[in-house]
Structures are given as C-alpha cells and as structure tokens.
Design a protein around this motif. Structure first.
Motif, PDB file in Angstrom:
ATOM      1  N   TRP A   1       2.566 -31.521   8.379  1.00  0.00           N
ATOM      2  CA  TRP A   1       1.183 -31.679   8.831  1.00  0.00           C
ATOM      3  C   TRP A   1       0.313 -30.544   8.314  1.00  0.00           C
ATOM      4  O   TRP A   1       0.788 -29.411   8.161  1.00  0.00           O
TER       5      TRP A   1
ATOM      6  N   GLU B   1       6.571 -37.634   5.342  1.00  0.00           N
ATOM      7  CA  GLU B   1       5.156 -37.888   5.075  1.00  0.00           C
ATOM      8  C   GLU B   1       4.315 -36.626   5.216  1.00  0.00           C
ATOM      9  O   GLU B   1       4.685 -35.704   5.945  1.00  0.00           O
TER      10      GLU B   1
ATOM     11  N   CYS C   1       0.793 -35.581   6.795  1.00  0.00           N
ATOM     12  CA  CYS C   1      -0.275 -36.026   7.691  1.00  0.00           C
ATOM     13  C   CYS C   1      -1.298 -34.904   7.801  1.00  0.00           C
ATOM     14  O   CYS C   1      -0.927 -33.734   7.908  1.00  0.00           O
TER      15      CYS C   1
ATOM     16  N   GLY D   1      -6.534 -38.117   0.601  1.00  0.00           N
ATOM     17  CA  GLY D   1      -5.548 -39.037   0.027  1.00  0.00           C
ATOM     18  C   GLY D   1      -5.280 -38.713  -1.436  1.00  0.00           C
ATOM     19  O   GLY D   1      -4.150 -38.797  -1.912  1.00  0.00           O
TER      20      GLY D   1
ATOM     21  N   ASP E   1      -0.647 -38.806   3.150  1.00  0.00           N
ATOM     22  CA  ASP E   1      -0.353 -40.195   3.497  1.00  0.00           C
ATOM     23  C   ASP E   1      -1.245 -40.711   4.619  1.00  0.00           C
ATOM     24  O   ASP E   1      -1.723 -41.823   4.582  1.00  0.00           O
ATOM     25  N   LYS E   2      -1.419 -39.875   5.642  1.00  0.00           N
ATOM     26  CA  LYS E   2      -2.188 -40.317   6.816  1.00  0.00           C
ATOM     27  C   LYS E   2      -3.137 -39.208   7.243  1.00  0.00           C
ATOM     28  O   LYS E   2      -2.751 -38.035   7.256  1.00  0.00           O
TER      29      LYS E   2
ATOM     30  N   TYR F   1      -5.390 -38.123  10.454  1.00  0.00           N
ATOM     31  CA  TYR F   1      -5.757 -38.308  11.861  1.00  0.00           C
ATOM     32  C   TYR F   1      -7.132 -37.699  12.062  1.00  0.00           C
ATOM     33  O   TYR F   1      -7.311 -36.498  11.888  1.00  0.00           O
TER      34      TYR F   1
ATOM     35  N   ASN G   1       2.734 -36.335  18.044  1.00  0.00           N
ATOM     36  CA  ASN G   1       3.473 -36.868  16.902  1.00  0.00           C
ATOM     37  C   ASN G   1       4.693 -36.031  16.533  1.00  0.00           C
ATOM     38  O   ASN G   1       5.358 -36.315  15.548  1.00  0.00           O
TER      39      ASN G   1
ATOM     40  N   GLU H   1      -4.288 -43.167   4.616  1.00  0.00           N
ATOM     41  CA  GLU H   1      -4.648 -44.070   5.712  1.00  0.00           C
ATOM     42  C   GLU H   1      -5.311 -43.294   6.859  1.00  0.00           C
ATOM     43  O   GLU H   1      -4.817 -42.238   7.261  1.00  0.00           O
ATOM     44  N   VAL H   2      -6.416 -43.848   7.342  1.00  0.00           N
ATOM     45  CA  VAL H   2      -7.143 -43.162   8.420  1.00  0.00           C
ATOM     46  C   VAL H   2      -6.672 -43.657   9.791  1.00  0.00           C
ATOM     47  O   VAL H   2      -6.612 -44.851  10.041  1.00  0.00           O
ATOM     48  N   VAL H   3      -6.301 -42.718  10.645  1.00  0.00           N
ATOM     49  CA  VAL H   3      -5.907 -43.049  12.018  1.00  0.00           C
ATOM     50  C   VAL H   3      -6.832 -42.271  12.945  1.00  0.00           C
ATOM     51  O   VAL H   3      -6.831 -41.045  12.940  1.00  0.00           O
TER      52      VAL H   3
END
Lengths: 324, 253
Positions: free
Chosen positions: A6, A37, A39, A55, A60-61, A63, A89, A172-174
């Motif tokens: 992260w 991943e 994040c 990205g 990858d993601k 938050y 997480n 990817e947006v979370v």
C-alpha cells in the motif's frame, strides 16, 4: 494474513505530487516480487479524477476518500482516513513519502496503527518475504537496515531517490467512507501563505546551487543566484552561511536543515562538514568548487574544481549560457 | 499552565560515529553527549510559554543513566522538575509509549518535542506520542503562540507556509527557526542540582522493550566512487570543462 503493498498518494491543490509516482513505482517493484497488488490511498477534495494517473505508475487499486473536509491537509483528518482503510484491508506493507506532509502523516499512522516504521529510506527491498528498508542514520555517518516486526510494515521514502517508472495497471477506483466527523477534528489550517518568488523549493529542485562560508557575505550570493537562475535551480546554503545571517534558515541544507536529493548539487565555497554532507550526499551528481584542495567536499564530489569560486562560478554561468 | 518538554541525549553533531565490528550498533566510546538540538528549541519554547502564562515546565527524557546530564541541562535552562525513564534502547513506538506513560500523570496543556533526534533521524516520536496521549500533533513548526485557549503555529511546507490552529492540549514538534535557545546560566546550573528528578524504570511503566522496528544491521555509508578533479590554472578553461562534463557525461544540464 496481511497482504498487499500500500501507498499513500500525496496531492496538493488538485494535482498529484511527483513523489507519489516515485513511491508507486517503488511499491510496484516490491509487489511484483511478492506476487501481490499495489493499492493506493488518495484523500482530498475533488481528487477522484487523479486516480487514473496512479494507474499509469503501477497501481492496481486506488482507495479514494473525496470530501470537502479534506480540502486542506490536516493530520487528524487524513491519518484517521488512511488508518481506517489500511486496517480494514490488513495491508502488509505501507509506504509514504518522506516529504513535509508524508513525515507528519506517516508518524501519526505509526501511532494509530501501533506499528514500526523505517523513516526517510534510500533503498527498500524484499528479504525473506519481508520488507527490508535501508536508511541513513547519524547524519549519514551510518546506514541502518531495518526490519519491521509488526503490520503494516511501514517505510517513508526520501523524495527524488526512487525513480518514477511508467507501468500501466488497472488503476481501479474504490471509494471508501473515511468515517471522519468534521466536527470532531481538533486542528485546522487558518491560512496558506504561498511563496510567491516563483523559485523551486529546495526539496523539489532538480538542481541546487549552494554557497557556504566561502561566499564571504550576503551580497556575494549574487554570483550563485545568476547561475541558479540560468539553470532553473534553487539556491541553498550551509549552516555557516545561515548562522552568519547571509541566507534565511529555509535555505539551509544539512543535518539541522533540509535533506535534498537533486540530480545536480553544485557546492560553492562549502568545505563539506559532516553536518552539511548529511543533507545532500544522496544527490545524484555533486560538483565542488572550493579553493582549498583539502576540503572534505572533494571526497564526495563527482566533479571538483580547486579554485576561487568568485573566478570560476561566473565563468560557469557564461559557459552554460552558450549552450542553454 | 502545565507544560512538558521532551528531550533526548544524542551524540554531538561533530562526533565521529563508528559502527561496531558486528554491525549491532555504534561504538559509544569517546562520544560527547549533548541535548538533541531540536529539543533545545522545544525547551526554550516551553520556558517562554511558562514565563508568559505562569505554570510549571517538566522535562521528560528516556534513556540510560547518562541521560540525567541532559535533564540537568534543561533544568539549568529553567525547567522546574524532571522525569527520567530509564531504558537502554527503544524504537520510536516504544519510546513514545514510555513517554506517554510518564506524561499522562502530569496532565499537560502542551507537550514540546524536537521535530526529530539527530541520532536515529526518525522523526516519529512526537507524532506517536500525540496519538497515544489522544492529542493532536502539530509538527515541524517555526512559530508558536497561545491565544484564547488555542494554539496557533506556523508550519513551513514545500513552497508555502501554513498557519495552523489547534485545540489544547496538543503535542508540538519544534523546528530550527522557532526561537534562539538560551544558555544555562551559572546560577541556573547551581539551582538545577537541587531540582527534583523522578526516576522511573521503563519496565515498571509496563513498556515493552521488544522493538517493532528492528535495526537488523548497521553498516558504514556506501563508498562513493572517486570523482574527477578538473585540473588547470585558468578558471575559464576549468569552467568550460565542467560545463562540458555536466552536459555530455552526467547529462544533468
């Protein structure tokens, strides 16, 4: 089990800061080695659109906590938001920038997450499946290899040391609910006083021209400023020059000043006391101009000129003008 | 006002630091120990706050027996009393936990720390301490005032400075530029000898000595390849050579 590398992406005034791409790239390397991943956590107001840029650098993601209460960075709001999503997480590794904001946020997270952190690292890698962080200590007189025995394993990374490498991932947006109540916050920013000089900040400059005791006076910095202006560089100073009142405290590079890692550091009339070296020895190229051939700065310099800086620096400016 | 200043004893900035042959730490032989320079700004600000508002300054420090000298230095500057938490070594989290345990009993309005210690250069303790005390951290500041029960602080950031307001109590970490620390006067040094210092053992405060961030190994700094000295007598020729090297070899201009 804790997993994932992260990062906390740093943004200001609606733009991601360069160091965010540096830590994203460093995180990508670790994640590839672990097969995990990357994040990112992005906190701010009106920042969701910035996620795609992360990205591009291997995230990858992302938050995202996007709310008006995050318009200004405040420690209590941001650290509560990041701590919540990282905890939920179960992150294995958490990287931040060792920028002004990153220093504040990361240290606060160490408290909130009750973990350990290696601060201001110049190298990170995976050893035996764990984070191994390498960092200067004692003003760079010693390097420490740090292992964090709790999760998330935290490290803050020195800006300008890790390369930003494009490596497109999904990004990817979370969206997440930060769970922060605006009225519970204990601090606020009353005012932001911008430096209107238009000069690059020392810690962000690609090139720094710095002057020390050999400058002999405040007015003499003109020769350095001329070269700096031509190169688009920031002007730095040694402690001796700041203590003599020739330059403001904010220009000081060294153990009790700023730590900088520009591509090029030109040290003029600086002897290279350990206290100064602590602040600039992670620069990629170091030039020393000093009339004392015995000055310790020459042992650290990639290129050295033993001569009077007042004779050499104006000539360097004149030569550089021809090609720039 | 109830004020705490945290101090750490560190090697003097000029000290020669050598790694022990087994890489387990530094060789402490011959080191001159001093108060961490950033903590001096914290102590000074604590004393100024007391002078303006009345109250008491307690200096709190964590470390081995020699740490007492640094506590006495702060008392000689004008602090009223000291707390010495004895421990041989601690990482940032455990240091903050030990300080928090000692400081909770004091119930302060403001806690001052240096923004970082110049030995391990971690810069974490003030913020972790704030978290453990449930107070907001205001870090790396160059201006400080208290008005209407709130703290107003100046914090330089890249390319700007912020004016931050915080509720009290809070933890403040001092940056160079905040003030000019006073020297201990001779009468101050004499008085300091009689000021009370409470000595507590970290283990008795329930503090773990098992670090969360462990130094696996220390090494001397990496060697830098020897550089190139541009020879000659003519400054202009040397300048031209330097510019050429920066342009063509280093490719940085």
């Amino acid at each position: 089990m804790a997993k994932g590398v992260w990062i906390v992406a740093e943004q200001r005034d609606g733009a991601l800061r360069k160091v965010s791409f540096e830590i994203a790239s460093a995180a990508r390397k670790l994640a590839d080695e672990l097969g995990e991943e990357v994040c990112a956590v992005l906190v701010g107001s009106g920042v969701e659109g910035l996620a795609s840029e992360l990205g591009k650098y291997g995230v990858d993601k992302i938050y995202v906590a996007d709310d008006a209460m995050f318009a200004d960075y405040t420690t209590d709001a941001y650290s509560a938001a990041v701590a919540k999503v990282v905890k939920e997480n179960d992150a294995s590794i958490l990287l931040l920038a060792s920028s002004v904001q990153g220093k504040d946020l990361s240290s606060s997270l160490v408290g909130k997450l009750a973990t350990g952190m290696a601060s201001d690292c110049t190298e990170i890698k995976i050893a035996d499946g764990k984070l191994l962080a390498i960092r200067p200590m004692y003003a760079g007189k010693v390097f420490g290899e740090i292992v964090v025995d709790s999760y998330p394993q935290m490290a803050s990374l020195r800006p300008n040391v890790f390369a930003a490498v494009e490596n497109a991932k999904a990004g990817e947006v979370v969206k997440f609910d930060a769970g922060v109540a605006a009225d519970a916050l204990k601090t606020k920013v009353l005012e932001t006083q911008k430096d209107t000089s238009g000069k690059a900040d020392l810690t962000e400059a690609d090139i720094i021209v710095s002057g020390g005791r050999g400058m002999k006076g405040a007015d003499e910095y003109k020769v350095i400023e001329e070269l700096a202006d031509l190169l688009g560089a920031a002007v730095g100073a040694s402690r001796a020059a700041v203590d003599a009142g020739w330059r403001p405290q904010s220009d000081q590079v060294g153990q009790t000043g700023k730590v900088v890692s520009p591509n090029l550091y030109i040290a003029c009339g600086i002897s290279g006391a350990i206290q100064h070296l602590a602040g600039m020895s992670s620069s990629k190229y170091i030039v020393a101009i000093n009339k004392d051939a015995e000055a310790p700065i020459f042992a650290r310099a990639d290129y050295g000129v033993v001569d009077d800086l007042f004779k050499v620096v104006p000539e360097v400016t004149a030569e550089a003008k021809k090609i720039l | 006002m109830n004020i705490v200043a945290c101090v750490k004893q560190v090697p003097d900035t000029e000290a020669l630091i050598k790694v022990k042959p087994d890489g387990s730490g530094i060789d402490e032989g011959g080191i001159k120990w001093v108060m961490n320079p950033y903590d001096e700004y914290g102590v000074e600000e604590a004393l100024k706050l007391k002078e303006a508002n009345g109250g008491e300054v307690t200096v709190v420090s964590l470390g081995p027996a020699r740490t007492m000298e640094t506590i006495r230095t702060a008392l000689a500057m004008g602090a009223d009393k000291g707390v010495h938490v004895t421990i041989d070594e601690a990482d940032a989290y455990n240091t903050a936990a030990a300080l928090a345990a000692a400081i909770k009993e004091i119930n302060p309005d403001v806690v001052f720390c240096g923004q970082r210690a110049i030995d391990d250069d971690s810069g974490q303790v003030g913020s972790v301490l704030a978290e453990l005390l449930g107070m907001p951290p205001i870090t790396i500041i160059t201006g400080f005032e208290v008005a209407d029960g709130k703290v107003k602080a100046i914090k330089p950031i890249e390319g700007a400075q912020l004016v931050i307001e915080s509720a009290m109590p809070c933890v403040v970490t001092a940056q160079k530029g905040l003030n000019e620390p006073r020297y201990a006067s001779l009468p101050g040094i004499m008085k300091a000898k009689k000021k009370p210092v409470d000595v507590k053992d970290a283990a008795a405060l329930g503090i773990s000595i098992e670090p969360k961030a462990k130094i696996a190994k220390m090494t001397p700094p990496p060697e830098r390849a020897p550089g190139k000295i541009i020879e000659g007598d003519d400054p202009a020729a040397k300048a031209a050579e330097l510019v050429k090297l920066l342009r063509e070899e280093a490719k940085v201009i």
